[in-house]
Design a protein around this motif. Structure first.
Motif, PDB file in Angstrom:
ATOM      1  N   LEU A  28      43.371  41.235  31.644  1.00  0.00           N
ATOM      2  CA  LEU A  28      42.472  42.030  32.471  1.00  0.00           C
ATOM      3  C   LEU A  28      43.097  42.313  33.835  1.00  0.00           C
ATOM      4  CD1 LEU A  28      39.316  39.929  31.599  1.00  0.00           C
ATOM      5  CD2 LEU A  28      39.876  42.192  30.698  1.00  0.00           C
ATOM      6  N   ASP A  29      43.269  43.595  34.136  1.00  0.00           N
ATOM      7  CA  ASP A  29      43.827  43.986  35.431  1.00  0.00           C
ATOM      8  C   ASP A  29      42.971  43.475  36.583  1.00  0.00           C
ATOM      9  OD1 ASP A  29      45.959  45.326  34.241  1.00  0.00           O
ATOM     10  OD2 ASP A  29      44.929  47.269  34.265  1.00  0.00           O
ATOM     11  N   ALA A  30      41.649  43.500  36.405  1.00  0.00           N
ATOM     12  CA  ALA A  30      40.736  43.076  37.468  1.00  0.00           C
ATOM     13  C   ALA A  30      40.887  41.596  37.808  1.00  0.00           C
ATOM     14  CB  ALA A  30      39.290  43.373  37.066  1.00  0.00           C
ATOM     15  N   LEU A  31      41.522  40.860  36.921  1.00  0.00           N
ATOM     16  CA  LEU A  31      41.754  39.426  37.161  1.00  0.00           C
ATOM     17  C   LEU A  31      43.232  39.152  37.445  1.00  0.00           C
ATOM     18  CD1 LEU A  31      39.433  37.940  34.398  1.00  0.00           C
ATOM     19  CD2 LEU A  31      38.944  38.216  36.847  1.00  0.00           C
ATOM     20  N   GLY A  32      43.905  40.138  37.972  1.00  0.00           N
ATOM     21  CA  GLY A  32      45.302  39.954  38.354  1.00  0.00           C
ATOM     22  C   GLY A  32      46.249  39.853  37.179  1.00  0.00           C
ATOM     23  N   GLY A  33      45.921  40.547  36.087  1.00  0.00           N
ATOM     24  CA  GLY A  33      46.797  40.525  34.921  1.00  0.00           C
ATOM     25  C   GLY A  33      46.719  39.227  34.138  1.00  0.00           C
TER      26      GLY A  33
END
Length: 80
Positions: A28-33
């Motif tokens: 998840l990009d929103a979780l820093g990858g």
């Protein structure tokens, strides 16, 4: 939201097998990858992880809170 509530929602909304797979495998990009599981292990609030997972999957608000009509939707991070 507590970790237990997070896992209950994963099971209820996404299905136990598919939900657990997504938590462990979907980056998840929103979780820093990171995956949701990695973010939780790193100490990210379960509420933030749940919103990031739902956003990535395109789940509308009406589906995010499962089948329990009494479950309160926790506010998004940064909201009260």
């Amino acid at each position: 939201m507590r970790y237990r509530e997070f896992t209950d929602l994963v099971d209820d909304v996404l299905g136990r097998a598919q939900g657990r797979l997504l938590v462990d495998e979907l980056v998840l990009d929103a979780l820093g990858g990171r995956t949701a599981g990695a973010a939780l292990a790193d100490g990210t609030e379960p509420r933030e992880v749940w919103h990031a997972l739902c956003d990535a999957l395109g789940l509308p608000d009406a589906r995010r809170w499962g089948s329990d009509p009494h479950r309160q939707a926790p506010p998004r991070p940064g909201q009260r």
